[in-house]
Write a protein that holds these residues in place. Structure first.
Motif, PDB file in Angstrom:
ATOM      1  N   LEU A 111       0.832  -1.209   0.000  1.00 43.13           N
ATOM      2  CA  LEU A 111       0.000   0.000   0.000  1.00 43.13           C
ATOM      3  C   LEU A 111       0.864   1.256   0.000  1.00 43.13           C
ATOM      4  CD1 LEU A 111      -2.507   1.736   0.324  1.00 43.13           C
ATOM      5  CD2 LEU A 111      -2.635   1.037   2.727  1.00 43.13           C
ATOM      6  N   THR A 112       1.977   1.187   0.712  1.00 44.50           N
ATOM      7  CA  THR A 112       2.892   2.330   0.722  1.00 44.50           C
ATOM      8  C   THR A 112       3.358   2.653  -0.697  1.00 44.50           C
ATOM      9  OG1 THR A 112       3.576   1.887   2.983  1.00 44.50           O
ATOM     10  CG2 THR A 112       5.134   3.127   1.616  1.00 44.50           C
ATOM     11  N   GLY A 113       3.596   1.632  -1.498  1.00 47.86           N
ATOM     12  CA  GLY A 113       3.971   1.863  -2.893  1.00 47.86           C
ATOM     13  C   GLY A 113       2.846   2.491  -3.696  1.00 47.86           C
ATOM     14  N   ILE A 114       1.624   2.060  -3.427  1.00 47.85           N
ATOM     15  CA  ILE A 114       0.469   2.643  -4.120  1.00 47.85           C
ATOM     16  C   ILE A 114       0.307   4.115  -3.726  1.00 47.85           C
ATOM     17  CG2 ILE A 114      -2.046   2.501  -4.400  1.00 47.85           C
ATOM     18  CD1 ILE A 114      -0.622   0.171  -5.727  1.00 47.85           C
ATOM     19  N   VAL A 115       0.519   4.419  -2.460  1.00 50.46           N
ATOM     20  CA  VAL A 115       0.474   5.820  -2.016  1.00 50.46           C
ATOM     21  C   VAL A 115       1.549   6.616  -2.761  1.00 50.46           C
ATOM     22  CG1 VAL A 115       0.841   7.382  -0.062  1.00 50.46           C
ATOM     23  CG2 VAL A 115      -0.541   5.297   0.241  1.00 50.46           C
ATOM     24  N   GLY A 116       2.733   6.048  -2.868  1.00 46.09           N
ATOM     25  CA  GLY A 116       3.807   6.718  -3.602  1.00 46.09           C
ATOM     26  C   GLY A 116       3.419   7.027  -5.040  1.00 46.09           C
ATOM     27  N   ALA A 117       2.722   6.083  -5.677  1.00 45.99           N
ATOM     28  CA  ALA A 117       2.293   6.295  -7.067  1.00 45.99           C
ATOM     29  C   ALA A 117       1.242   7.397  -7.165  1.00 45.99           C
ATOM     30  CB  ALA A 117       1.747   4.988  -7.648  1.00 45.99           C
ATOM     31  N   PHE A 118       0.346   7.450  -6.199  1.00 47.22           N
ATOM     32  CA  PHE A 118      -0.716   8.473  -6.242  1.00 47.22           C
ATOM     33  C   PHE A 118      -0.181   9.872  -5.938  1.00 47.22           C
ATOM     34  CE2 PHE A 118      -5.176   6.847  -6.617  1.00 47.22           C
ATOM     35  CZ  PHE A 118      -4.907   5.502  -6.803  1.00 47.22           C
TER      36      PHE A 118
ATOM     37  N   ASP B 239      -1.723  16.439  -4.996  1.00 51.85           N
ATOM     38  CA  ASP B 239      -1.808  16.931  -3.623  1.00 51.85           C
ATOM     39  C   ASP B 239      -1.681  15.741  -2.659  1.00 51.85           C
ATOM     40  OD1 ASP B 239      -2.779  18.984  -1.486  1.00 51.85           O
ATOM     41  OD2 ASP B 239      -4.088  17.235  -1.253  1.00 51.85           O
ATOM     42  N   PRO B 240      -0.710  15.782  -1.735  1.00 51.74           N
ATOM     43  CA  PRO B 240      -0.445  14.601  -0.909  1.00 51.74           C
ATOM     44  C   PRO B 240      -1.644  14.141  -0.070  1.00 51.74           C
ATOM     45  CG  PRO B 240       1.377  16.143  -0.771  1.00 51.74           C
ATOM     46  CD  PRO B 240       0.285  16.840  -1.523  1.00 51.74           C
ATOM     47  N   PHE B 241      -2.396  15.064   0.494  1.00 52.50           N
ATOM     48  CA  PHE B 241      -3.533  14.666   1.330  1.00 52.50           C
ATOM     49  C   PHE B 241      -4.605  13.983   0.486  1.00 52.50           C
ATOM     50  CE2 PHE B 241      -7.686  15.561   3.275  1.00 52.50           C
ATOM     51  CZ  PHE B 241      -7.505  14.991   4.525  1.00 52.50           C
ATOM     52  N   GLU B 242      -5.014  14.619  -0.583  1.00 54.21           N
ATOM     53  CA  GLU B 242      -6.065  14.056  -1.438  1.00 54.21           C
ATOM     54  C   GLU B 242      -5.626  12.747  -2.090  1.00 54.21           C
ATOM     55  OE1 GLU B 242      -6.989  17.125  -4.212  1.00 54.21           O
ATOM     56  OE2 GLU B 242      -7.987  18.390  -2.708  1.00 54.21           O
ATOM     57  N   ALA B 243      -4.388  12.723  -2.528  1.00 56.93           N
ATOM     58  CA  ALA B 243      -3.894  11.531  -3.222  1.00 56.93           C
ATOM     59  C   ALA B 243      -3.787  10.344  -2.262  1.00 56.93           C
ATOM     60  CB  ALA B 243      -2.535  11.826  -3.859  1.00 56.93           C
ATOM     61  N   THR B 244      -3.393  10.619  -1.023  1.00 50.93           N
ATOM     62  CA  THR B 244      -3.283   9.530  -0.041  1.00 50.93           C
ATOM     63  C   THR B 244      -4.659   8.971   0.283  1.00 50.93           C
ATOM     64  OG1 THR B 244      -1.262  10.483   0.888  1.00 50.93           O
ATOM     65  CG2 THR B 244      -2.480   8.939   2.274  1.00 50.93           C
ATOM     66  N   VAL B 245      -5.627   9.840   0.467  1.00 54.58           N
ATOM     67  CA  VAL B 245      -7.002   9.379   0.710  1.00 54.58           C
ATOM     68  C   VAL B 245      -7.485   8.521  -0.457  1.00 54.58           C
ATOM     69  CG1 VAL B 245      -9.400  10.140   0.937  1.00 54.58           C
ATOM     70  CG2 VAL B 245      -7.589  11.308   2.229  1.00 54.58           C
ATOM     71  N   ALA B 246      -7.233   8.989  -1.658  1.00 55.90           N
ATOM     72  CA  ALA B 246      -7.672   8.240  -2.840  1.00 55.90           C
ATOM     73  C   ALA B 246      -6.992   6.878  -2.921  1.00 55.90           C
ATOM     74  CB  ALA B 246      -7.382   9.047  -4.107  1.00 55.90           C
ATOM     75  N   ALA B 247      -5.701   6.837  -2.636  1.00 58.15           N
ATOM     76  CA  ALA B 247      -4.946   5.582  -2.698  1.00 58.15           C
ATOM     77  C   ALA B 247      -5.508   4.571  -1.697  1.00 58.15           C
ATOM     78  CB  ALA B 247      -3.466   5.848  -2.416  1.00 58.15           C
ATOM     79  N   LEU B 248      -5.829   5.027  -0.505  1.00 57.33           N
ATOM     80  CA  LEU B 248      -6.348   4.121   0.527  1.00 57.33           C
ATOM     81  C   LEU B 248      -7.730   3.591   0.157  1.00 57.33           C
ATOM     82  CD1 LEU B 248      -3.879   5.012   2.054  1.00 57.33           C
ATOM     83  CD2 LEU B 248      -5.299   5.573   4.026  1.00 57.33           C
ATOM     84  N   ALA B 249      -8.571   4.466  -0.390  1.00 59.82           N
ATOM     85  CA  ALA B 249      -9.912   4.009  -0.795  1.00 59.82           C
ATOM     86  C   ALA B 249      -9.821   2.999  -1.939  1.00 59.82           C
ATOM     87  CB  ALA B 249     -10.765   5.213  -1.204  1.00 59.82           C
ATOM     88  N   PHE B 250      -8.971   3.303  -2.908  1.00 56.91           N
ATOM     89  CA  PHE B 250      -8.758   2.402  -4.053  1.00 56.91           C
ATOM     90  C   PHE B 250      -8.278   1.034  -3.581  1.00 56.91           C
ATOM     91  CE2 PHE B 250      -5.261   1.006  -7.004  1.00 56.91           C
ATOM     92  CZ  PHE B 250      -6.055   0.515  -8.019  1.00 56.91           C
ATOM     93  N   TYR B 251      -7.304   1.037  -2.707  1.00 60.99           N
ATOM     94  CA  TYR B 251      -6.698  -0.209  -2.222  1.00 60.99           C
ATOM     95  C   TYR B 251      -7.689  -1.027  -1.405  1.00 60.99           C
ATOM     96  CZ  TYR B 251      -2.363  -2.750  -0.992  1.00 60.99           C
ATOM     97  OH  TYR B 251      -1.346  -3.682  -0.860  1.00 60.99           O
ATOM     98  N   GLY B 252      -8.411  -0.342  -0.526  1.00 65.36           N
ATOM     99  CA  GLY B 252      -9.384  -1.047   0.307  1.00 65.36           C
ATOM    100  C   GLY B 252     -10.529  -1.610  -0.512  1.00 65.36           C
ATOM    101  N   LEU B 253     -10.948  -0.855  -1.524  1.00 67.50           N
ATOM    102  CA  LEU B 253     -12.044  -1.318  -2.381  1.00 67.50           C
ATOM    103  C   LEU B 253     -11.599  -2.539  -3.197  1.00 67.50           C
ATOM    104  CD1 LEU B 253     -14.958  -0.722  -3.274  1.00 67.50           C
ATOM    105  CD2 LEU B 253     -14.007   0.721  -5.097  1.00 67.50           C
ATOM    106  N   ALA B 254     -10.351  -2.532  -3.637  1.00 70.96           N
ATOM    107  CA  ALA B 254      -9.823  -3.716  -4.333  1.00 70.96           C
ATOM    108  C   ALA B 254      -9.847  -4.924  -3.395  1.00 70.96           C
ATOM    109  CB  ALA B 254      -8.404  -3.446  -4.837  1.00 70.96           C
ATOM    110  N   GLY B 255      -9.554  -4.707  -2.115  1.00 73.76           N
ATOM    111  CA  GLY B 255      -9.627  -5.793  -1.145  1.00 73.76           C
ATOM    112  C   GLY B 255     -11.047  -6.330  -0.990  1.00 73.76           C
TER     113      GLY B 255
END
Lengths: 262, 262, 262
Positions: free
Chosen positions: A196-203, A208-224
């Protein structure tokens, strides 16, 4: 705030080259998760080339899961180079509270002000300097317990802090978001947190770090969540998870993201 | 003797934190196998922290598959610390007969009297000091050929020795057990032997080493049998194997274990 | 020229012991791909034993994906030992153009005249000393662009050069072959290129390097085509790919290989 599907689309449009200095357990699955999601991962960690490569990459992630003096040196070299080049970098302080050595290296990295820190509650609390109960690399504390520590860290570094667990918390010290996506099988597969840390890095590459991190976490969790449909255990779950990172698109994310801003 | 299903239930009830110093090939799949089975693996091998962490963990496993001088030092440091703390530790002498360097490091570890040694017949014979025909990391000898070597090693170390292959042999120098579970696809997936060492480490945490090792081998072999149902090759087998380690319960093991005591 | 199915059968009949010094990302999947295909991989890279083991193995592969000074030393030691023993060895110059350090190590290895070099177009061009556009470890150039560079390298080393991509090119400086097997999902799984290097190592053990390399590429690409049937993404593709390497036989390869000699 930019919607998470826009962040996903932007990440995929640019397929950012992300340098990762991560642990031996995570390397393969992290690279596969990032490739499946649409990024271009590069696992470059030798001290002889880490800083040079940080100048080529669009973003950097650093994970202290399996340390050694040479690697710790490469981590600080690369993070400093990322700062010099104005590139974002993400710190994953794996099991930082478990040993003295991890605390020492993590403190050196923290002093370089990571753009994003992603850890579980125990790790974020330990990194902030309060007491935490860490059992190896698992989270011993609920995410909500780490809210104060996360805000303290975010203000200290000027960056974003993400605390991940059953629900995730993201803060830049001012804004707070809760991300409710995810599935209980995720911690039964090793290195999905590191990945997930790598996915955050890609986003966060160019976003914008705050928005991109939120998006990365939602994307990753939804894939789960999608991967858990029909999975018989952690083996089939991991396979379906990589497929979900590959097939999940902006429309799915716009519909499925469960984000609460506060 | 405690039945294997009781050993499995006890392992899952405690979800023991097991420190593993293993090779680069095995790290990910070993962690996943241990997580799927219900243990808490931690891959901690840096010389700067290995001994400190051995004081936190409930058990330790050491695998010489991919050695270097720093790692060999961390292995002996951690094994000595486990001994000092009265914690069990398991030695996996991968391909010990293949090179002089492996023989030297394995001898240093053997002198620290591992609680359990798990290897194939060639490795156990080589470790006991007799001639063995080792072709890389595969077993060139049938398990039965190693019975004497296993008993000699067990008496020398005061521990348990497990020789794994088509059928497995476990001895503490006095008691002998044969475990007949397993499937021919298992050696077609890399690092499943190394991962078994982690499972043995999880079972022996707080349990009688002989009984727990027998239980671990039966559990692992039975998961292999279940995984082979419907597998089309080693790829789908490995996925189903992790699922089987996760879903197989005490009732399954009580019914399916094929253990012969002698 | 020997047909590719004959090369496959010969590889499986001998199940050659192949030593691999590869990167941390690739180790597990490379060993699994080689086991599935029918070879006997051994991941032996410590400087203390790499050259000694090269005398035992039938072939050697060297991959510079994740370098360090110790490993670079083990690579040149092992390659020199392979040369001394008359054993074939394969070089995989991962991302050679990306950093100064990689260029330096690759030049040392090139001077030892590898039996086969396998890389993407960017890597082969960079290794030959011309300009190349490398974006991390991905191929930025079409295979056809690297034809001249491949021929130059082959003549300089007296060996075979394989440029892999959408279609593959193999040359020994005189003969040229194009291999058209493969599938677009293959580069979406990490380390499948590195793993192919191991398969090439298994095929060239005791066989004509040019013919064996062509056969290995056709076999590998055909397994990718078969795996893509029914795959939902890179996760299920990787599982089916290992199954395909295991089940694909000489008859399948004789029918499915798409090789053009020129």
């Amino acid at each position: 705030m930019q919607t998470p599907d826009r962040s996903l689309d932007q990440m995929r449009d640019t397929a950012p080259l992300v340098q990762n200095i991560t642990n031996f357990v995570a390397m393969n699955v992290m690279a596969n998760a990032m490739l499946a999601a649409g990024a271009s991962p590069a696992m470059v960690h030798a001290r002889e080339e880490a800083a040079e490569f940080a100048g080529l990459a669009i973003a950097l992630t650093v994970n202290i899961g399996t340390l050694s003096p040479d690697w710790a040196g490469a981590m600080t070299d690369a993070a400093a180079a990322a700062n010099d080049h104005g590139k974002p970098w993400v710190l994953d302080p794996v099991a930082v509270g478990a040993t003295t050595y991890r605390q020492t290296v993590a403190a050196q990295l923290l002093a370089l002000n990571p753009t994003v820190i992603r850890g579980n509650a125990s790790e974020i609390i330990a990194l902030a300097g309060k007491d935490a109960s860490g059992k190896g690399v698992d989270a011993g504390d609920a995410v909500s317990v780490a809210t104060d520590a996360a805000a303290v860290l975010a203000r200290r570094t000027g960056g974003v802090v993400a605390v991940t667990g059953q629900t995730d918390l993201v803060t830049d010290g001012t804004r707070f978001a809760e991300v409710q996506n995810g599935h209980p099988l995720m911690p039964r597969v090793t290195a999905l947190g590191c990945s997930l840390t790598g996915i955050v890095g890609a986003f966060v590459a160019g976003q914008d770090p705050f928005e991109a991190t939120v998006a990365a976490l939602a994307f990753y969790g939804l894939a789960g969540e999608r991967a858990a449909n029909g999975a018989k255990g952690p083996g089939s779950f991991q396979v379906a998870f990589l497929d979900a990172l590959y097939t999940l698109d902006g429309h799915d994310l716009a519909r499925g993201a469960r984000i609460v801003l506060s």
